[in-house]
Design an enzyme around this catalytic site. Structure first.
Site, PDB file in Angstrom:
ATOM      1  N   ALA A  66       0.863  -1.179   0.000  1.00 36.51           N
ATOM      2  CA  ALA A  66       0.000   0.000   0.000  1.00 36.51           C
ATOM      3  C   ALA A  66       0.902   1.232   0.000  1.00 36.51           C
ATOM      4  O   ALA A  66       2.070   1.155   0.405  1.00 36.51           O
ATOM      5  CB  ALA A  66      -0.896  -0.018   1.235  1.00 36.51           C
ATOM      6  N   GLY A 111       0.625  -5.059   1.037  1.00 35.38           N
ATOM      7  CA  GLY A 111      -0.579  -5.187   0.211  1.00 35.38           C
ATOM      8  C   GLY A 111      -0.311  -5.894  -1.116  1.00 35.38           C
ATOM      9  O   GLY A 111      -1.229  -6.447  -1.724  1.00 35.38           O
ATOM     10  N   GLU A 114      -0.501  -9.434  -0.357  1.00 32.20           N
ATOM     11  CA  GLU A 114      -1.917  -9.715  -0.067  1.00 32.20           C
ATOM     12  C   GLU A 114      -2.758  -9.799  -1.342  1.00 32.20           C
ATOM     13  O   GLU A 114      -3.666 -10.621  -1.438  1.00 32.20           O
ATOM     14  CB  GLU A 114      -2.469  -8.645   0.890  1.00 32.20           C
ATOM     15  CG  GLU A 114      -1.835  -8.756   2.269  1.00 32.20           C
ATOM     16  CD  GLU A 114      -2.197  -7.598   3.194  1.00 32.20           C
ATOM     17  OE1 GLU A 114      -1.705  -6.483   2.948  1.00 32.20           O
ATOM     18  OE2 GLU A 114      -2.968  -7.810   4.129  1.00 32.20           O
ATOM     19  N   GLU A 134       4.704  -4.939   7.394  1.00 30.70           N
ATOM     20  CA  GLU A 134       3.861  -3.960   8.104  1.00 30.70           C
ATOM     21  C   GLU A 134       4.300  -3.683   9.535  1.00 30.70           C
ATOM     22  O   GLU A 134       4.246  -2.534   9.991  1.00 30.70           O
ATOM     23  CB  GLU A 134       2.391  -4.422   8.115  1.00 30.70           C
ATOM     24  CG  GLU A 134       1.685  -4.257   6.773  1.00 30.70           C
ATOM     25  CD  GLU A 134       1.796  -5.462   5.868  1.00 30.70           C
ATOM     26  OE1 GLU A 134       2.663  -6.332   6.126  1.00 30.70           O
ATOM     27  OE2 GLU A 134       1.018  -5.560   4.911  1.00 30.70           O
TER      28      GLU A 134
HETATM   29  N1  CO8 Z   1       4.610   3.214  -0.819  1.00 28.30           N
HETATM   30  C1  CO8 Z   1       5.021   4.401  -1.319  1.00 28.30           C
HETATM   31  N2  CO8 Z   1       6.176   4.541  -2.009  1.00 28.30           N
HETATM   32  C2  CO8 Z   1       6.929   3.452  -2.190  1.00 28.30           C
HETATM   33  C3  CO8 Z   1       6.559   2.176  -1.689  1.00 28.30           C
HETATM   34  C4  CO8 Z   1       5.322   2.084  -0.965  1.00 28.30           C
HETATM   35  N3  CO8 Z   1       4.870   0.926  -0.479  1.00 28.30           N
HETATM   36  N4  CO8 Z   1       7.507   1.285  -2.031  1.00 28.30           N
HETATM   37  C5  CO8 Z   1       8.438   1.977  -2.731  1.00 28.30           C
HETATM   38  N5  CO8 Z   1       8.100   3.272  -2.834  1.00 28.30           N
HETATM   39  C6  CO8 Z   1       8.824   4.339  -3.518  1.00 28.30           C
HETATM   40  C7  CO8 Z   1      10.066   4.752  -2.760  1.00 28.30           C
HETATM   41  O1  CO8 Z   1       9.745   5.678  -1.726  1.00 28.30           O
HETATM   42  C8  CO8 Z   1      10.893   5.382  -3.870  1.00 28.30           C
HETATM   43  O2  CO8 Z   1      10.406   6.672  -4.114  1.00 28.30           O
HETATM   44  P1  CO8 Z   1      11.465   7.875  -4.422  1.00 28.30           P
HETATM   45  O3  CO8 Z   1      12.122   7.473  -5.703  1.00 28.30           O
HETATM   46  O4  CO8 Z   1      10.586   9.066  -4.543  1.00 28.30           O
HETATM   47  O5  CO8 Z   1      12.406   7.901  -3.272  1.00 28.30           O
HETATM   48  C9  CO8 Z   1      10.546   4.533  -5.082  1.00 28.30           C
HETATM   49  O6  CO8 Z   1       9.318   3.858  -4.755  1.00 28.30           O
HETATM   50  C10 CO8 Z   1      11.589   3.473  -5.393  1.00 28.30           C
HETATM   51  O7  CO8 Z   1      11.813   2.746  -4.200  1.00 28.30           O
HETATM   52  P2  CO8 Z   1      13.266   2.541  -3.552  1.00 28.30           P
HETATM   53  O8  CO8 Z   1      14.188   3.641  -3.968  1.00 28.30           O
HETATM   54  O9  CO8 Z   1      13.093   2.305  -2.095  1.00 28.30           O
HETATM   55  O10 CO8 Z   1      13.688   1.203  -4.329  1.00 28.30           O
HETATM   56  P3  CO8 Z   1      14.697   0.080  -3.794  1.00 28.30           P
HETATM   57  O11 CO8 Z   1      14.915  -0.819  -4.962  1.00 28.30           O
HETATM   58  O12 CO8 Z   1      15.866   0.683  -3.119  1.00 28.30           O
HETATM   59  O13 CO8 Z   1      13.866  -0.710  -2.653  1.00 28.30           O
HETATM   60  C11 CO8 Z   1      11.924  -1.810  -1.736  1.00 28.30           C
HETATM   61  C12 CO8 Z   1      12.751  -1.435  -3.003  1.00 28.30           C
HETATM   62  C13 CO8 Z   1      12.737  -2.781  -0.890  1.00 28.30           C
HETATM   63  C14 CO8 Z   1      10.644  -2.456  -2.224  1.00 28.30           C
HETATM   64  C15 CO8 Z   1      11.639  -0.520  -0.922  1.00 28.30           C
HETATM   65  O14 CO8 Z   1      11.110   0.464  -1.803  1.00 28.30           O
HETATM   66  C16 CO8 Z   1      10.643  -0.728   0.169  1.00 28.30           C
HETATM   67  O15 CO8 Z   1      10.996  -1.257   1.204  1.00 28.30           O
HETATM   68  N6  CO8 Z   1       9.375  -0.294  -0.030  1.00 28.30           N
HETATM   69  C17 CO8 Z   1       8.361  -0.363   0.972  1.00 28.30           C
HETATM   70  C18 CO8 Z   1       7.781  -1.735   1.047  1.00 28.30           C
HETATM   71  C19 CO8 Z   1       6.752  -1.840   2.158  1.00 28.30           C
HETATM   72  O16 CO8 Z   1       7.030  -1.610   3.318  1.00 28.30           O
HETATM   73  N7  CO8 Z   1       5.516  -2.229   1.787  1.00 28.30           N
HETATM   74  C20 CO8 Z   1       4.448  -2.434   2.702  1.00 28.30           C
HETATM   75  C21 CO8 Z   1       3.633  -1.195   2.846  1.00 28.30           C
HETATM   76  S1  CO8 Z   1       2.427  -1.380   4.112  1.00 28.30           S
HETATM   77  C22 CO8 Z   1       1.164  -2.224   3.392  1.00 28.30           C
HETATM   78  O17 CO8 Z   1       1.247  -2.652   2.250  1.00 28.30           O
HETATM   79  C23 CO8 Z   1      -0.032  -2.420   4.240  1.00 28.30           C
HETATM   80  C24 CO8 Z   1      -1.189  -3.080   3.479  1.00 28.30           C
HETATM   81  C25 CO8 Z   1      -2.440  -3.003   4.291  1.00 28.30           C
HETATM   82  C26 CO8 Z   1      -2.893  -1.562   4.493  1.00 28.30           C
HETATM   83  C27 CO8 Z   1      -4.051  -1.465   5.362  1.00 28.30           C
HETATM   84  C28 CO8 Z   1      -4.412  -0.002   5.581  1.00 28.30           C
HETATM   85  C29 CO8 Z   1      -5.148   0.269   6.817  1.00 28.30           C
END
Ligand code: CO8
Length: 260
Positions: A66, A111, A114, A134
């Site tokens: 998400a 997500g 999921e 999460e």
């Molecule tokens: N949300 C928003 N932006 C994101 C997300 C995300 N989930 N994942 C990546 N991005 C963005 C980064 O911020 C980055 O943006 P920018 O270029 O502006 O800095 C861009 O995408 C590229 O990402 P990275 O530079 O971080 O790329 P890497 O190759 O270095 O890393 C990863 C890749 C490992 C995937 C890393 O981006 C990461 O850890 N992302 C977050 C993953 C995460 O934690 N996902 C879970 C989110 S929580 C969730 O899904 C909850 C679901 C249920 C919700 C219920 C609501 C109540």
């Protein structure tokens, strides 16, 4: 169907490839993407021309979860509503009339894992990574992950993934039963299409009724589940495709199913 974040590619034999495309955030799911997905599945499951959907992501990610940017400032009620939108959307995939194959091409996190879990069949590229990060963000899986993950891989591995927030690679996901098959990255879509072709060549109503019997039956007691199967089995004898399938077998011909 025109969308900002979804690419829809209609192939032969009623196969539709849906690509989530929001590459600058690794295809993360914000409200807009979720609403588009919800609309897409509402339409596609009612389209008689469609037999199978393949869901994948653009670029190096399947879905990196998400949208953390959008979630960061949510209040409790907004968090509830956002979770509900995600859950309702994923429930549409699970309960929908057509099979959905997740072709997991890269990160399937939070997500993203999921949404893959809500699909009927998961296959992955060797580059795929799965995780439920999460708890590292101070939340829990909120699009059905605490429930679907235990059903997919059992409580032990599910709790390990959720409590540690560690990513696992595609091979480990296959060992744990989270995905059915792992392929080279450049083969993934062809393999998904191959599987979709095979499914699309069978009787559509029989596929639909098997999906609903599996989905409803697995959430209830065995007697009720058997009754669901019996009813679905019986109903299929009212279809043209049952006659076609059995006559084709008896006459040593290839069946030509019409979905009725
Ligand atoms: N949300 C928003 N932006 C994101 C997300 C995300 N989930 N994942 C990546 N991005 C963005 C980064 O911020 C980055 O943006 P920018 O270029 O502006 O800095 C861009 O995408 C590229 O990402 P990275 O530079 O971080 O790329 P890497 O190759 O270095 O890393 C990863 C890749 C490992 C995937 C890393 O981006 C990461 O850890 N992302 C977050 C993953 C995460 O934690 N996902 C879970 C989110 S929580 C969730 O899904 C909850 C679901 C249920 C919700 C219920 C609501 C109540």
């Amino acid at each position: 169907m025109d969308y900002k974040y979804l690419k829809v590619d209609c192939k032969d034999n009623g196969i539709v490839v849906l690509t989530i495309s929001r590459e600058k955030t690794l295809n993360s799911l914000n409200t807009e993407v979720l609403k588009e997905l919800s609309d897409f599945f509402d339409n596609i499951f009612e389209d008689d021309e469609v037999n199978v959907v393949i869901l994948t992501g653009a670029g190096k990610s399947f879905v990196a979860g998400a949208d953390i940017g959008e979630m960061a400032t949510l209040s409790a009620t907004e968090g509830y509503d956002f979770g509900k939108l995600g859950m309702d959307t994923l429930m549409k995939i699970e309960k929908g009339k057509k099979p959905v194959i997740a072709a997991v091409n890269g990160y399937a996190l939070g997500g993203g894992c999921e949404i893959a879990l809500a699909c009927d069949i998961r296959i992955a590229s060797k580059r795929a990574k799965f995780g439920q990060p999460e708890v590292g963000l101070g939340i829990i899986p909120g699009f059905g992950g605490t429930q679907r993950l235990i059903r997919a891989i059992g409580p032990g591995y599910a709790k390990e993934m959720i409590f540690t927030a560690k990513m696992i690679d595609a091979e480990q996901a296959e060992r744990w039963g989270l995905v059915n098959h792992v392929y080279e990255a450049d083969e993934l879509l062809d393999k998904a299409l191959e599987m979709a072709e095979l499914i699309a060549s069978k009787a559509p109503k029989a596929i639909q009724y098997s999906k609903s019997a599996i989905e409803s039956g697995s959430q209830t007691d065995i007697e009720t589940a058997m009754e669901i199967e019996r009813t679905s089995f019986g109903l299929l004898f009212s279809t043209d495709d049952q006659r076609e399938g059995m006559n084709a077998f008896l006459n040593k011909k290839k069946a030509n199913f019409i979905g009725k």
